[in-house]
Enzyme design. Structure first.
Site, PDB file in Angstrom:
ATOM      1  N   ASP A  64       0.782  -1.301  -0.046  1.00 14.61           N
ATOM      2  CA  ASP A  64       0.008  -0.167   0.103  1.00 14.61           C
ATOM      3  C   ASP A  64       0.814   1.384   0.042  1.00 14.61           C
ATOM      4  O   ASP A  64       0.565   2.333  -0.726  1.00 14.61           O
ATOM      5  CB  ASP A  64      -1.003  -0.322   1.131  1.00 14.61           C
ATOM      6  CG  ASP A  64      -2.122  -1.024   1.107  1.00 14.61           C
ATOM      7  OD1 ASP A  64      -2.370  -1.542  -0.092  1.00 14.61           O
ATOM      8  OD2 ASP A  64      -2.792  -1.225   2.005  1.00 14.61           O
ATOM      9  N   ASN A  67      -4.622   8.827   1.760  1.00 16.83           N
ATOM     10  CA  ASN A  67      -4.813   8.130   3.105  1.00 16.83           C
ATOM     11  C   ASN A  67      -5.326   9.219   4.025  1.00 16.83           C
ATOM     12  O   ASN A  67      -6.385   9.193   4.519  1.00 16.83           O
ATOM     13  CB  ASN A  67      -3.644   7.338   3.555  1.00 16.83           C
ATOM     14  CG  ASN A  67      -3.896   5.949   3.288  1.00 16.83           C
ATOM     15  OD1 ASN A  67      -4.972   5.439   2.905  1.00 16.83           O
ATOM     16  ND2 ASN A  67      -2.922   5.026   3.717  1.00 16.83           N
ATOM     17  N   ASP A  68      -4.199  10.163   4.489  1.00 18.89           N
ATOM     18  CA  ASP A  68      -4.551  10.878   5.577  1.00 18.89           C
ATOM     19  C   ASP A  68      -3.605  12.077   5.954  1.00 18.89           C
ATOM     20  O   ASP A  68      -2.413  11.979   5.284  1.00 18.89           O
ATOM     21  CB  ASP A  68      -4.531   9.981   6.926  1.00 18.89           C
ATOM     22  CG  ASP A  68      -3.222   9.052   7.012  1.00 18.89           C
ATOM     23  OD1 ASP A  68      -2.031   9.565   6.696  1.00 18.89           O
ATOM     24  OD2 ASP A  68      -3.305   8.208   7.595  1.00 18.89           O
ATOM     25  N   ARG A  82       5.993  17.362  24.827  1.00 13.16           N
ATOM     26  CA  ARG A  82       4.720  17.089  25.692  1.00 13.16           C
ATOM     27  C   ARG A  82       3.605  17.154  24.913  1.00 13.16           C
ATOM     28  O   ARG A  82       3.288  17.433  23.688  1.00 13.16           O
ATOM     29  CB  ARG A  82       4.969  18.330  26.702  1.00 13.16           C
ATOM     30  CG  ARG A  82       6.123  18.515  27.584  1.00 13.16           C
ATOM     31  CD  ARG A  82       6.126  19.587  28.398  1.00 13.16           C
ATOM     32  NE  ARG A  82       5.819  20.889  28.085  1.00 13.16           N
ATOM     33  CZ  ARG A  82       6.531  21.547  27.505  1.00 13.16           C
ATOM     34  NH1 ARG A  82       7.875  21.274  27.657  1.00 13.16           N
ATOM     35  NH2 ARG A  82       6.214  22.852  26.868  1.00 13.16           N
ATOM     36  N   LYS A 126      -6.303  18.364  23.750  1.00 13.66           N
ATOM     37  CA  LYS A 126      -5.004  18.110  24.329  1.00 13.66           C
ATOM     38  C   LYS A 126      -4.824  16.873  23.994  1.00 13.66           C
ATOM     39  O   LYS A 126      -5.404  15.869  24.616  1.00 13.66           O
ATOM     40  CB  LYS A 126      -5.032  18.370  25.905  1.00 13.66           C
ATOM     41  CG  LYS A 126      -5.156  20.003  26.270  1.00 13.66           C
ATOM     42  CD  LYS A 126      -5.063  20.183  27.780  1.00 13.66           C
ATOM     43  CE  LYS A 126      -4.979  21.586  28.085  1.00 13.66           C
ATOM     44  NZ  LYS A 126      -3.565  22.295  27.584  1.00 13.66           N
ATOM     45  N   TYR A 128      -3.629   4.630   9.970  1.00 13.70           N
ATOM     46  CA  TYR A 128      -3.209   5.082  11.233  1.00 13.70           C
ATOM     47  C   TYR A 128      -4.734   5.486  12.044  1.00 13.70           C
ATOM     48  O   TYR A 128      -4.564   4.951  13.333  1.00 13.70           O
ATOM     49  CB  TYR A 128      -2.556   6.255  11.157  1.00 13.70           C
ATOM     50  CG  TYR A 128      -1.988   7.028  12.296  1.00 13.70           C
ATOM     51  CD1 TYR A 128      -1.718   6.207  13.458  1.00 13.70           C
ATOM     52  CD2 TYR A 128      -1.156   8.115  12.045  1.00 13.70           C
ATOM     53  CE1 TYR A 128      -1.380   6.769  14.531  1.00 13.70           C
ATOM     54  CE2 TYR A 128      -0.271   8.558  13.447  1.00 13.70           C
ATOM     55  CZ  TYR A 128      -0.308   7.996  14.470  1.00 13.70           C
ATOM     56  OH  TYR A 128       0.097   8.421  15.624  1.00 13.70           O
ATOM     57  N   SER A 168      -5.942   2.671  14.266  1.00 12.49           N
ATOM     58  CA  SER A 168      -5.325   2.508  15.363  1.00 12.49           C
ATOM     59  C   SER A 168      -5.560   3.411  16.453  1.00 12.49           C
ATOM     60  O   SER A 168      -5.067   3.420  17.606  1.00 12.49           O
ATOM     61  CB  SER A 168      -3.670   2.423  15.276  1.00 12.49           C
ATOM     62  OG  SER A 168      -3.065   3.799  14.819  1.00 12.49           O
TER      63      SER A 168
END
Length: 288
Positions: free
Chosen positions: A70, A145-146, A156, A173, A188, A191
């Protein structure tokens, strides 16, 4: 019925020797059948075909064979840059979500496809633009895709403001935000607990990555909305990644705007597979 194809491009996975060997064999097979064969100029060594830079390759070919997975197909789609050329995806490993044709079935399936005996799955794309200050976009690129905004390993948690058509959705956040197409919903975004969308849908998924507030869940939006993600915090490394192929470090105040592209990616469908059989195989549905 699609037309017969004569000018065939081949894009193999460069880091996979079996894909390169299969590509050489395919070049000879196509040439013996009177087809013109074209390859990317980045391929090393002598090849039984004509090498072209991306802009010439996409203007010349009327059919594209991808040998890999892919990720290779996503690269091939970027080479086409919106040209409506059918992509014949041959998977060189396990079954892919987009590369549906096993190596063992490549030649008989391709023979039918080159004669116009095939159907395509049309996949929507997104267009992302990175804005910094009042100037023109630093980056403008289409994705299959993204679009991912995410923090680096040691950074952080990030503060990200999401608006849709100028209206505030939320201040997240989180470790990041994923804006995905239906095709990208099984990448992604999945997930990050995003939903699976059938690739024929016209929709966009917004999935927060590890949000600090657990009630902030993935949402599905109509495709005609303008989504904007703004980096509010200044807490170290945060990156914009487009289709997993290219990335850029963001600064505080940067705005990433995502809209539906007018272009489509045309994937040649394996007549012996359906979408749910792919899901069962890839996600192991129904197994103990």
């Amino acid at each position: 019925m699609p037309e017969r194809h004569h000018r065939v491009g081949i894009v193999p996975r460069l880091s996979h020797q079996a894909a390169l060997d299969a590509a050489r064999d395919l070049c000879r097979w196509l040439t013996a059948r009177g087809r013109e064969v074209y390859l990317e100029a980045t391929l090393e060594g002598d090849w039984p075909g004509t090498k072209l830079p991306p802009e010439k390759l996409r203007e010349t070919i009327d059919f594209l064979v991808v040998l890999g997975g892919d990720g290779t197909l996503i690269h091939a789609a970027s080479v086409l840059a919106g040209r409506p050329v059918p992509i014949f995806g041959v998977n060189m490993g396990s079954l892919g979500f987009m590369t549906e044709i096993p190596v063992a079935e490549m030649y008989p399936t391709l023979e039918d496809a080159l004669e116009g005996r095939y159907s395509v799955s049309e996949r929507m794309k997104l267009e992302a633009a990175l804005h910094r200050g009042d100037g023109p976009p630093l980056v403008r690129q289409q994705v299959l895709n993204d679009v991912v905004i995410s923090k680096g390993a040691l950074a952080r948690i990030a503060d990200l403001e999401v608006t849709i058509d100028g209206r505030l959705v939320s201040l997240y956040k989180a470790d990041g935000i994923i804006v995905a197409t239906p095709t990208g919903s099984t990448a992604y975004s999945l997930s990050a607990d995003g939903p699976i969308l059938h690739p024929a849908l016209e929709a966009v998924v917004i999935s927060p990555i590890c949000p600090h507030t657990l009630t902030q869940r993935p949402i599905v939006m109509p495709p005609d909305k303008a989504i904007q993600v703004t980096l509010i915090s200044d807490n170290g490394e945060v990156y914009l990644t487009l289709d997993g192929q290219s990335g850029l470090r963001l600064e505080r105040g940067d705005r990433v705007e995502v809209v539906r592209s007018e272009d489509r990616v045309l994937l040649v469908h394996n007549p012996r597979l359906d979408y749910f059989s792919i899901l069962r195989a890839k996600l192991r549905w129904g197994e103990r």
